[in-house]
Design a protein around this motif. Structure first.
Motif, mmCIF file in Angstrom:
data_model
loop_
_atom_site.group_PDB
_atom_site.id
_atom_site.type_symbol
_atom_site.label_atom_id
_atom_site.label_comp_id
_atom_site.label_asym_id
_atom_site.label_seq_id
_atom_site.Cartn_x
_atom_site.Cartn_y
_atom_site.Cartn_z
ATOM 1 N N THR A 256 37.136 26.523 -20.943
ATOM 2 C CA THR A 256 36.334 26.000 -19.701
ATOM 3 C C THR A 256 35.618 26.530 -19.136
ATOM 4 O OG1 THR A 256 38.201 26.241 -18.446
ATOM 5 C CG2 THR A 256 38.157 24.292 -19.660
ATOM 6 N N GLN A 257 35.391 27.952 -19.237
ATOM 7 C CA GLN A 257 34.570 28.871 -18.370
ATOM 8 C C GLN A 257 33.174 28.918 -19.065
ATOM 9 O OE1 GLN A 257 34.918 30.376 -15.814
ATOM 10 N NE2 GLN A 257 37.324 29.527 -15.666
ATOM 11 N N PRO A 258 32.029 28.951 -18.206
ATOM 12 C CA PRO A 258 30.767 29.149 -18.904
ATOM 13 C C PRO A 258 30.718 30.204 -19.801
ATOM 14 C CG PRO A 258 30.808 29.562 -16.332
ATOM 15 C CD PRO A 258 32.165 29.114 -16.877
ATOM 16 N N ASP A 259 29.870 30.070 -20.796
ATOM 17 C CA ASP A 259 29.393 31.099 -21.665
ATOM 18 C C ASP A 259 28.718 32.202 -21.284
ATOM 19 O OD1 ASP A 259 27.255 29.684 -21.720
ATOM 20 O OD2 ASP A 259 27.106 29.480 -23.973
ATOM 21 N N PHE B 244 38.010 20.717 -8.772
ATOM 22 C CA PHE B 244 36.618 20.557 -8.874
ATOM 23 C C PHE B 244 35.690 21.988 -8.702
ATOM 24 C CE2 PHE B 244 32.363 19.232 -7.174
ATOM 25 C CZ PHE B 244 31.893 18.425 -8.558
ATOM 26 N N PHE B 245 36.118 22.617 -7.586
ATOM 27 C CA PHE B 245 35.603 23.924 -7.440
ATOM 28 C C PHE B 245 36.422 24.967 -7.966
ATOM 29 C CE2 PHE B 245 34.183 20.936 -3.766
ATOM 30 C CZ PHE B 245 32.838 21.170 -4.224
ATOM 31 N N THR C 157 31.144 24.699 -9.167
ATOM 32 C CA THR C 157 31.802 23.473 -9.811
ATOM 33 C C THR C 157 32.262 23.403 -10.956
ATOM 34 O OG1 THR C 157 29.849 22.514 -10.483
ATOM 35 C CG2 THR C 157 30.486 21.802 -8.260
ATOM 36 N N ARG C 158 33.447 23.094 -11.213
ATOM 37 C CA ARG C 158 34.187 23.313 -12.615
ATOM 38 C C ARG C 158 33.269 22.452 -13.484
ATOM 39 N NH1 ARG C 158 39.013 19.902 -12.634
ATOM 40 N NH2 ARG C 158 37.421 18.690 -13.597
ATOM 41 N N HIS C 159 33.222 22.976 -14.820
ATOM 42 C CA HIS C 159 32.530 21.933 -15.737
ATOM 43 C C HIS C 159 33.110 20.573 -15.691
ATOM 44 C CE1 HIS C 159 30.983 20.524 -19.746
ATOM 45 N NE2 HIS C 159 29.950 21.615 -19.526
ATOM 46 N N PRO C 160 32.496 19.527 -15.819
ATOM 47 C CA PRO C 160 32.789 18.071 -16.022
ATOM 48 C C PRO C 160 33.619 17.643 -16.978
ATOM 49 C CG PRO C 160 30.381 18.218 -16.210
ATOM 50 C CD PRO C 160 30.987 19.520 -15.941
ATOM 51 N N LEU C 161 33.410 18.436 -18.161
ATOM 52 C CA LEU C 161 34.194 18.005 -19.491
ATOM 53 C C LEU C 161 35.276 18.897 -19.886
ATOM 54 C CD1 LEU C 161 31.149 16.714 -21.516
ATOM 55 C CD2 LEU C 161 32.697 15.284 -20.076
ATOM 56 N N ASP D 148 37.521 18.236 0.874
ATOM 57 C CA ASP D 148 37.780 16.947 0.287
ATOM 58 C C ASP D 148 39.036 17.116 -0.419
ATOM 59 O OD1 ASP D 148 37.869 14.993 -2.128
ATOM 60 O OD2 ASP D 148 36.792 14.120 -0.163
ATOM 61 N N PRO D 149 40.214 16.325 0.023
ATOM 62 C CA PRO D 149 41.784 16.358 -0.614
ATOM 63 C C PRO D 149 41.394 16.080 -1.966
ATOM 64 C CG PRO D 149 41.684 14.941 1.466
ATOM 65 C CD PRO D 149 40.209 15.249 1.117
ATOM 66 N N HIS D 150 40.621 15.012 -2.480
ATOM 67 C CA HIS D 150 40.913 14.562 -3.975
ATOM 68 C C HIS D 150 40.081 15.695 -4.868
ATOM 69 C CE1 HIS D 150 40.322 12.516 -7.489
ATOM 70 N NE2 HIS D 150 38.864 12.640 -7.718
ATOM 71 N N LEU D 151 38.930 16.203 -4.340
ATOM 72 C CA LEU D 151 38.308 17.250 -5.017
ATOM 73 C C LEU D 151 38.997 18.551 -5.105
ATOM 74 C CD1 LEU D 151 34.589 17.220 -3.861
ATOM 75 C CD2 LEU D 151 35.668 16.204 -5.765
ATOM 76 N N ARG D 152 39.816 18.867 -4.065
ATOM 77 C CA ARG D 152 40.922 19.892 -4.273
ATOM 78 C C ARG D 152 41.980 19.819 -5.270
ATOM 79 N NH1 ARG D 152 41.499 23.936 0.233
ATOM 80 N NH2 ARG D 152 39.802 24.197 1.386
#
Length: 98
Positions: free
Chosen positions: A53-56, A27-28, A42-46, A19-23
């Protein structure tokens, strides 16, 4: 003929990945998991300014948190052991004493 029914396409996973928008919004993202290697997630939404921004921690493996989740849902250890013995739930051997 218009029927005023809300509808839209149903995307496959491949559609979403392309998907062009998600790219465009990133988003990923590719992450390194300690036991599974490189994964697409998926990237964190916030996102906050000057905040990581990375998961702990990495995503748990299948069955890794089963006992804790079932305890939180009110199951006793003996009930969880019975479910495990019946093959209803999976437990990660490294994190389960039973």
């Amino acid at each position: 003929m218009a029927r005023d029914i809300p509808c839209g396409p149903v995307n496959t996973l491949e559609d979403l990945l392309a998907d062009p928008h998600l790219r465009a919004v990133g988003f990923f993202q590719q992450v390194d998991h300690p036991s599974e290697g490189k994964l697409l997630a998926t990237r964190h939404p916030l996102r906050f300014i000057n905040a990581p921004t990375q998961p702990d921690r990495p995503a748990p493996r299948l069955g890794n948190d089963s006992r804790a989740v079932l305890r939180e849902a009110g199951f006793t250890d003996s009930a969880i052991d019975a479910l495990r013995a019946q093959g209803v739930v999976s437990m990660s051997a490294a994190n389960d004493p039973g």
